[in-house]
Design a protein around this motif. Structure first.
Motif, PDB file in Angstrom:
ATOM      1  N   LEU A  23       0.821  -1.218   0.000  1.00  0.00           N
ATOM      2  CA  LEU A  23       0.000   0.000   0.000  1.00  0.00           C
ATOM      3  C   LEU A  23       0.855   1.269   0.000  1.00  0.00           C
ATOM      4  O   LEU A  23       0.477   2.286  -0.601  1.00  0.00           O
ATOM      5  CB  LEU A  23      -0.935  -0.001   1.210  1.00  0.00           C
ATOM      6  CG  LEU A  23      -2.074  -1.029   1.174  1.00  0.00           C
ATOM      7  CD1 LEU A  23      -2.832  -1.040   2.489  1.00  0.00           C
ATOM      8  CD2 LEU A  23      -3.030  -0.746   0.014  1.00  0.00           C
ATOM      9  N   VAL A  26       1.686   2.886  -3.340  1.00  0.00           N
ATOM     10  CA  VAL A  26       0.655   3.585  -4.114  1.00  0.00           C
ATOM     11  C   VAL A  26       0.897   5.095  -4.033  1.00  0.00           C
ATOM     12  O   VAL A  26       1.161   5.642  -2.959  1.00  0.00           O
ATOM     13  CB  VAL A  26      -0.756   3.254  -3.579  1.00  0.00           C
ATOM     14  CG1 VAL A  26      -1.818   4.026  -4.361  1.00  0.00           C
ATOM     15  CG2 VAL A  26      -1.005   1.750  -3.673  1.00  0.00           C
ATOM     16  N   ASP A  27       0.812   5.759  -5.180  1.00  0.00           N
ATOM     17  CA  ASP A  27       1.005   7.214  -5.221  1.00  0.00           C
ATOM     18  C   ASP A  27       0.026   7.929  -4.295  1.00  0.00           C
ATOM     19  O   ASP A  27      -1.143   7.554  -4.203  1.00  0.00           O
ATOM     20  CB  ASP A  27       0.806   7.736  -6.650  1.00  0.00           C
ATOM     21  CG  ASP A  27       1.954   7.350  -7.573  1.00  0.00           C
ATOM     22  OD1 ASP A  27       3.028   6.998  -7.050  1.00  0.00           O
ATOM     23  OD2 ASP A  27       1.771   7.397  -8.798  1.00  0.00           O
ATOM     24  N   ILE A  49      -7.960   8.405  -3.014  1.00  0.00           N
ATOM     25  CA  ILE A  49      -7.555   7.247  -3.815  1.00  0.00           C
ATOM     26  C   ILE A  49      -8.743   6.296  -3.875  1.00  0.00           C
ATOM     27  O   ILE A  49      -9.270   5.891  -2.838  1.00  0.00           O
ATOM     28  CB  ILE A  49      -6.338   6.532  -3.200  1.00  0.00           C
ATOM     29  CG1 ILE A  49      -5.145   7.497  -3.112  1.00  0.00           C
ATOM     30  CG2 ILE A  49      -5.957   5.305  -4.020  1.00  0.00           C
ATOM     31  CD1 ILE A  49      -3.947   6.918  -2.396  1.00  0.00           C
ATOM     32  N   ASN A  53      -8.169   1.085  -6.714  1.00  0.00           N
ATOM     33  CA  ASN A  53      -6.722   1.288  -6.844  1.00  0.00           C
ATOM     34  C   ASN A  53      -5.980   0.670  -5.661  1.00  0.00           C
ATOM     35  O   ASN A  53      -4.875   0.132  -5.821  1.00  0.00           O
ATOM     36  CB  ASN A  53      -6.399   2.778  -6.940  1.00  0.00           C
ATOM     37  CG  ASN A  53      -6.834   3.380  -8.262  1.00  0.00           C
ATOM     38  OD1 ASN A  53      -6.944   2.673  -9.262  1.00  0.00           O
ATOM     39  ND2 ASN A  53      -7.098   4.669  -8.270  1.00  0.00           N
ATOM     40  N   LEU A  54      -6.580   0.748  -4.494  1.00  0.00           N
ATOM     41  CA  LEU A  54      -5.983   0.131  -3.307  1.00  0.00           C
ATOM     42  C   LEU A  54      -6.003  -1.394  -3.449  1.00  0.00           C
ATOM     43  O   LEU A  54      -5.018  -2.068  -3.134  1.00  0.00           O
ATOM     44  CB  LEU A  54      -6.745   0.552  -2.051  1.00  0.00           C
ATOM     45  CG  LEU A  54      -6.737   2.049  -1.726  1.00  0.00           C
ATOM     46  CD1 LEU A  54      -7.619   2.326  -0.508  1.00  0.00           C
ATOM     47  CD2 LEU A  54      -5.313   2.545  -1.471  1.00  0.00           C
ATOM     48  N   ALA A  57      -3.374  -2.868  -5.725  1.00  0.00           N
ATOM     49  CA  ALA A  57      -2.007  -2.863  -5.195  1.00  0.00           C
ATOM     50  C   ALA A  57      -1.736  -4.095  -4.336  1.00  0.00           C
ATOM     51  O   ALA A  57      -0.577  -4.403  -4.037  1.00  0.00           O
ATOM     52  CB  ALA A  57      -1.783  -1.596  -4.373  1.00  0.00           C
TER      53      ALA A  57
END
Length: 237
Positions: A23, A26-27, A49, A53-54, A57
């Motif tokens: 995690l 992640v950007d 976010i 997207n989480l 990852a």
């Protein structure tokens, strides 16, 4: 912003570490705290976010889900917080423009556009002038002219100031609108390239004062000035 998510699939302390490390890559995530006992992950992020997207990852054995926050509401809130400076600037310029028209016997659309553009260029040039060097360096990251001629960033800020004053004084409308149309049309090329290529760079529209990401909002700003100047040029011809 900090949110706590439900996270299932962890069976040991090494799982906690694996999830935490994944995690943190992640950007926009600044800090992650994971608890196997509580099946939770507390994440601190600089901007919203999306949940998918989480999940992307993480390994498929781990499932992350929301506990007590609404994704759509948060996304809207996050967008507003990010672009609040621009939203407020446009609100104030629009408010002043409308109030000026209320003093007239009838609403003068062309004059309203002229005053709006005067306010736009004066305000935006002001923020650029606060840190002219910072603006020029940021502008050079995406503008097609500034990339080849770094000094253009400095010149551009003064052009905006000059345009703001010209619109305010109604100086040579044809010349002023023609310059606006040409300059903003050139400017939007770099903006479109950056947005379409999904480059994560800072928008220099408000100089280096605010950390605004390049997005469709920037396209709308430039596009609006191009459209207004074109309408005024057509009306003057």
């Amino acid at each position: 912003m900090t949110h706590t998510y439900q996270l299932t699939g962890m069976t040991c302390s090494s799982c906690e570490e694996k999830v935490k490390n994944a995690l943190e890559l992640v950007d926009s995530i600044n800090h992650v705290s994971v608890s196997k006992e509580n099946n939770t992950a507390t994440i601190t992020m600089s901007k919203h976010i999306a949940l998918h997207n989480l999940q992307n990852a993480l390994d498929s054995k781990y499932q992350i889900s929301v506990i007590a926050h609404n994704e759509s509401i948060e996304q809207t809130t996050s967008w507003f917080e990010t672009y609040k400076p621009i939203v407020l600037i446009f609100f104030y310029i629009s408010l002043v423009t409308v109030l000026i028209q209320l003093t007239n016997h009838h609403f003068n659309f062309m004059q309203a556009m002229q005053h709006f553009m005067a306010g736009f260029f004066l305000v935006f040039s002001f923020f650029k002038m606060l840190n002219l060097k910072g603006f020029a360096e940021s502008y050079m990251m995406y503008d097609v002219v500034a990339r080849k001629i770094p000094a253009w960033g400095y010149v551009y800020a003064f052009i905006e100031l000059g345009l703001g004053i010209s619109y305010l004084l109604n100086f040579s409308p044809v010349f002023t609108n023609a310059v606006t149309f040409i300059v903003m049309s050139i400017s939007i090329i770099g903006v479109l390239q950056s947005v379409l290529n999904k480059k994560k760079i800072q928008c220099a529209c408000l100089g280096a004062v605010f950390n605004l990401p390049m997005s469709t909002v920037t396209i709308i700003e430039d596009g609006l000035m191009i459209l207004m100047s074109l309408i005024m040029l057509i009306s003057l011809s």
